[in-house]
Design an enzyme around this catalytic site. Structure first.
Site, PDB file in Angstrom:
ATOM      1  N   GLY A   1      43.039  46.202  41.261  1.00 11.72           N
ATOM      2  CA  GLY A   1      42.429  45.842  39.979  1.00 11.72           C
ATOM      3  C   GLY A   1      41.396  44.770  40.180  1.00 11.72           C
ATOM      4  O   GLY A   1      41.228  44.224  41.281  1.00 11.72           O
TER       5      GLY A   1
ATOM      6  N   GLY B   1      39.024  41.535  38.067  1.00 13.53           N
ATOM      7  CA  GLY B   1      38.728  40.743  36.872  1.00 13.53           C
ATOM      8  C   GLY B   1      37.694  39.723  37.226  1.00 13.53           C
ATOM      9  O   GLY B   1      37.206  39.694  38.358  1.00 13.53           O
TER      10      GLY B   1
ATOM     11  N   VAL C   1      42.305  42.196  43.172  1.00 10.55           N
ATOM     12  CA  VAL C   1      43.609  42.237  43.810  1.00 10.55           C
ATOM     13  C   VAL C   1      43.704  43.489  44.671  1.00 10.55           C
ATOM     14  O   VAL C   1      43.325  44.580  44.237  1.00 10.55           O
ATOM     15  CB  VAL C   1      44.741  42.205  42.774  1.00 10.55           C
TER      16      VAL C   1
ATOM     17  N   ASP D   1      53.505  32.377  28.357  1.00 10.02           N
ATOM     18  CA  ASP D   1      52.867  33.691  28.204  1.00 10.02           C
ATOM     19  C   ASP D   1      53.803  34.798  28.653  1.00 10.02           C
ATOM     20  O   ASP D   1      53.416  35.687  29.398  1.00 10.02           O
ATOM     21  CB  ASP D   1      51.542  33.720  28.973  1.00 10.02           C
TER      22      ASP D   1
ATOM     23  N   LYS E   1      45.486  38.465  46.146  1.00  6.57           N
ATOM     24  CA  LYS E   1      44.533  38.133  45.095  1.00  6.57           C
ATOM     25  C   LYS E   1      43.388  37.361  45.716  1.00  6.57           C
ATOM     26  O   LYS E   1      43.568  36.259  46.241  1.00  6.57           O
ATOM     27  CB  LYS E   1      45.197  37.298  44.002  1.00  6.57           C
TER      28      LYS E   1
END
Ligand SMILES: *[C@@H]1O[C@H](CO)[C@@H](O)[C@H](O)[C@H]1NC(C)=O
Ligand SMILES: *[C@@H]1O[C@H](CO)[C@@H](O)[C@H](O)[C@H]1NC(C)=O
Ligand SMILES: *[C@@H]1O[C@H](CO)[C@@H](O)[C@H](O)[C@H]1NC(C)=O
Ligand SMILES: *[C@@H]1O[C@H](CO)[C@@H](O)[C@H](O)[C@H]1NC(C)=O
Ligand SMILES: *[C@@H]1O[C@H](CO)[C@@H](O)[C@H](O)[C@H]1NC(C)=O
Ligand SMILES: *[C@@H]1O[C@H](CO)[C@@H](O)[C@H](O)[C@H]1NC(C)=O
Ligand SMILES: *[C@@H]1O[C@H](CO)[C@@H](O)[C@H](O)[C@H]1NC(C)=O
Ligand SMILES: *[C@@H]1O[C@H](CO)[C@@H](O)[C@H](O)[C@H]1NC(C)=O
Length: 835
Positions: A532, A534, A539, A650, A553
């Protein structure tokens, strides 16, 4: 030799032409368009053809974006009558009607509505053309200007630039949006977006006839109660209100910007645009706690999303039923504290910055001044309030309300409303509005497990929805700005560290991996290994020489992340060791590369299981209970058993990762806060967390403590049991959040119905009931009522009689935008964003 060559090229050319006919944007009335044909608009943005929605195999004639995947349908012809095989045929009839037939008998499936124009003209040679805006039109072949029929007149759930909704006041013809029944079924669903022309026109979203959302009277700039869209270079709105029509439409400044507005099958309204290969919601109305019509505050109540409680009576009014009101049951609303004494003794009181009341029973005059408006209201004893219609140039026009004032809320930079009061409560009849104060307001930022730009857009949307402060809502292309916003989201752990100097010893306990090792394990960061991406980096999956699988990461080089902060973050997470927390294996910090190495979680995250129809079947009750129990243990460790008291802040399904044996591991400590021994709660002016999971006192007052995690845990428990998201709309009963739904079932002694049907046999009822009970204890409205995590774990382990839960916080009607398409990287950016 020349001639055969020519013939050959002619043949080639001909066959190209023949195969290219399907890429045309036009069909004529002698052409037959079959299931495997498509029309493509000249700009190649839109495509028309037969398609199957979602997981259905039914075929529909529709229009979608040609180059956007997953297929995003904007219009459907035969919404209510699917074709069950590929026998569909579409054609233009000589009289200008469009027809879809299917089957050997050519059964009529869909015939275009007779349009007003066509009934008055003789049609000679009609063609159907798919235009660049996504509009399918029928026109005379020789006349490009006049449309005999157009799909824009019959919108489905999508509102495209260039379309309009509203009413032709002469013919009565009405254009409205109508949701799909479900993702798999485009037939007309329950939700409709339209302009209601009763009183002064307003945009409503209704469920059947029941209003759900109201976008107030058009004030010349925007719909009253929405943020002002000052960035007119990006989008421009058109509202027409004259004797002939009432309509609203919008266009994009640059045709290269792909944007749409649409209403999903649960009535959520989105305005995403296509950026960076994905739909990015730049304005999401659904996250606003006061957005639902009347927001349950009742008549003469006032909603303010940043206040606790959400509802108050307008000044000069008092609760009609104080008992209910103090129990947060606001629907009975408010009444005047002092009776009016009309026509002798009344005055008015100005309410600054409010969303004007529902104007369906209002009276208006577009040319009156505020002074004239005031006296008009004064004259008529049943007039309860008045306001200007337009806000430009100090305001103009007059709106009068009669009776109760419904759906009023505080909104910054909105309009002023003058409400009739007994003289002693009245303040003024002065019309000038003061300049807006620049009071600092809390911004609620939601952090999702989604890539940064989307994240930020969502945050922007939510921040706007909550605060209505930002004037510019359509900021989309500003990477710099985006980074700044994300900077704000994450606390630097440094300042909250407890000052122990042994921290560096922790970092040395971690393995150091060399860049060469990592490059080898991830195949030079090959795309195949990418899990993925961002804004903070990507990652990757990797396999170490010893065969261990890892997740790497890789912090992006552009992320303004100091080495010190990076180490600090490392230290923090290195302190946590528990089998229900994600494990950091090591790090790598070489040259300008900074990486964190985690144990790999082959089953990714919990949300991918419980909210997925198919995969949820693989989770039986005992696995679910195992997961609930593990999460509870992990949180207990954070709160109590680790050397530090840590509030995660969270907790949500996408932050619970699952290993090969479905052991839950809590991840993403990017927002976690460390408490010193004597601290029990803290206050922040920046609320971070995820809607649906944040506790009321945190969302509203910014107070967070262990009990905010307990609340999120309760939501998780109910989600795991029911397989439904706590986002209000997935439960059918209108505007019932999962919490409300669970509570109701519990009250009616039917709590077991919460369980997804497929689990009912694999479960021991008493355990299910007990878990629901514990879940409800955790989501109680007041933090002090919620049990501590230690008690929760005990409750799961023992069989003592549980206390009765009080009513949960129902405010969680707020919903998160759909971000399903980004879920692939749930494992990834969620764990820990270096700040
Ligand atoms: C489309 O379908 C028709 C009949 O179903 C067939 O004759 C034709 O060859 C197909 N065309 C393509 C390009 O597959
Ligand atoms: C087609 O028409 C024939 C004769 O009218 C009828 O018997 C048959 O049932 C029809 N088939 C379908 C699929 O409607
Ligand atoms: C066109 O013809 C079809 C069938 O012949 C008919 O059903 C339809 O109503 C006609 N359309 C118009 C606009 O007259
Ligand atoms: C409005 O948006 C456009 C394009 O997104 C941008 O170039 C422009 O600077 C923005 N204007 C304002 C006033 O924010
Ligand atoms: C609206 O107000 C203006 C100015 O007071 C007046 O001239 C006009 O007649 C009013 N129109 C209606 C329809 O009442
Ligand atoms: C007050 O306004 C209402 C609504 O427009 C109207 O029905 C009523 O006749 C008016 N009363 C007076 C005294 O003007
Ligand atoms: C909403 O309530 C908060 C807290 O009381 C207050 O500061 C704010 O001004 C209110 N919002 C508006 C728009 O009045
Ligand atoms: C989005 O795309 C733009 C231009 O292609 C790029 O500059 C920006 O970094 C991208 N943002 C993200 C979050 O990928």
């Amino acid at each position: 030799m020349n001639i055969p060559h020519k013939i050959l090229s002619f043949v080639v050319l001909f066959s190209i032409l023949a195969t290219c006919t399907v890429q045309e944007d036009t069909i004529t009335n002698d052409q037959v368009f079959r299931d495997n044909n498509t029309l493509v608009s000249a700009n190649e943005r839109f495509e028309l053809g037969f398609f199957s929605p979602g997981s259905s195999s039914n075929r529909y004639l529709g229009i979608w974006y040609k180059n956007i995947s997953p297929k995003t349908v904007v219009w459907v012809a035969n919404r209510a009558r699917p074709i069950t095989d590929s026998s569909g045929v579409f054609r233009v009839l000589t009289n200008g009607s469009l027809l879809v037939t299917a089957g050997r008998n050519h059964t009529t499936i869909w015939l275009s509505e007779t349009s007003l124009v066509s009934s008055h003209t003789t049609i000679i040679n009609p063609v159907a053309q798919l235009l660049n805006l996504g509009n399918l039109v029928v026109r005379e072949k020789s006349d490009e200007e006049r449309y005999i029929w157009q799909s824009f007149d019959y919108p489905a759930d999508t509102f495209l630039p260039g379309m309009k909704i509203g009413k032709d006041l002469v013919s009565g013809f009405e254009r409205q949006l109508r949701s799909w029944k479900s993702q798999d079924d485009p037939s007309p669903g329950e939700f409709i977006t339209l302009i209601d022309t009763n009183g002064f026109p307003q945009v409503f979203e209704k469920q059947g006839l029941v209003p759900r959302k109201r976008y107030g009277p058009w004030n010349g700039v925007t719909f009253n109660g929405l943020p002002k869209h000052t960035n007119s270079s990006f989008i421009s709105h058109t509202f027409v209100f004259n004797d002939k029509e009432v309509s609203y439409g919008y266009t994009m400044a640059k045709s290269s910007i792909i944007a749409r507005m649409y209403m999903d099958s649960e009535g959520n309204f989105y305005t995403p645009n296509w950026a960076n290969q994905t739909w990015t919601t730049y304005w999401d109305a659904n996250t606003d706690m006061c957005v639902m019509y009347g927001h349950n505050c009742g008549p003469n109540g006032m909603c303010n999303g940043s206040k606790s409680p959400l509802c108050s009576c307008m000044e000069g009014f008092e609760p009609r039923k104080p008992d209910e009101w103090s129990a947060s049951q606001w629907s009975s609303g408010c009444r005047r504290r002092k009776p009016l004494d009309c026509p002798n003794g009344d005055g008015f009181r100005a309410f600054k910055n409010v969303k004007l009341p529902d104007a369906r029973r209002s009276w208006y005059n577009k040319s009156m001044t505020l002074g004239e408006c005031d006296s008009a209201c004064k004259r008529n004893c049943s007039c309860s309030a008045y306001a200007n219609i337009e806000i430009a140039q100090g305001g103009s026009g007059c709106l009068l309300w009669f009776g109760d004032l419904i759906d009023v809320r505080n909104i910054e930079e909105s309009q002023d409303l003058y409400v009739r009061m007994a003289k002693s409560d009245a303040t003024i009849t002065e019309y000038k509005s003061e300049p807006n104060s620049n009071k600092k307001r809390r911004t609620i930022i939601v952090v999702g497990s989604i890539s940064s730009s989307i994240l930020v857009m969502v945050m922007l949307g939510i921040a706007i929805a909550y605060v209505w402060r930002k004037k510019t809502t359509f900021l989309v292309e500003a990477p710099d700005g985006l980074d700044q916003t994300t900077d704000k989201v994450y606390y630097s752990m440094k300042s909250q560290d407890d000052g122990n100097d042994d921290n560096d010893s922790n970092i040395t306990e971690l393995s150091y991996y060399s860049l060469a090792q990592i490059l080898k394990s991830t195949d030079d960061f090959s795309n195949e290994n990418k899990l993925g991406e961002g804004g903070f980096g990507s990652v990757y999956m990797g396999v170490l020489d010893d065969g261990r699988e890892i997740a790497v990461k890789r912090l992006s080089k552009t992320s303004r992340q100091g080495v010190n902060e990076f180490k600090n973050e490392l230290r923090f997470i290195a302190k946590l060791q528990h089998r229900n927390l994600i494990k950091l294996l090591g790090y790598c910090n070489e040259g300008d590369e900074s990486m964190l190495i985690y144990e790999c979680m082959p089953n990714k995250s919990l949300d991918l299981f419980i909210f997925d129809k198919r995969r949820s079947l693989t989770l039986d009750w005992s696995t679910r209970f195992h997961i609930i129990h593990g999460i509870a243990r992990g949180i207990l460790y954070l709160h109590q058993d680790s050397r530090f008291k840590i509030v995660h802040r969270d907790l949500k399904a996408s932050n619970i990762l699952l290993d090969r044996d479905m052991n839950p591991k809590i991840s993403d400590f990017g927002l976690a806060r460390m408490f010193r021994d004597h601290e029990n709660e803290a206050n922040t002016s920046r609320v971070v967390g995820t809607l649906g999971y944040i506790s009321p006192e945190y969302a509203v007052d910014g107070i967070f403590s262990e009990k905010s995690d307990v609340f999120s845990f309760g939501v998780l428990v109910l989600e795991i049991i029911s397989g439904k998201k706590n986002r209000g709309s997935s439960v059918k009963k209108d505007s019932d959040s999962l919490l409300a739904h669970a509570w109701r079932l519990f009250e009616e002694d039917m709590a077991v119905e919460l369980l997804s049907p497929h689990m009912r046999e694999s479960s021991v009822d008493s355990k299910v009931l007990r878990s629901i009970h514990i879940g409800l204890l955790c989501v109680q409205h007041y933090a002090k009522d919620r049990p501590s995590m230690a008690s929760v774990v005990l409750m799961f382990d023992q069989d003592d009689v549980l206390p009765l839960p009080k009513q949960p916080a129902f405010f969680a009607k707020v919903s998160m935008p759909e971000v399903n398409q980004f879920s692939i990287d749930e494992v990834t950016m969620t764990e820990l964003e270096p700040r």
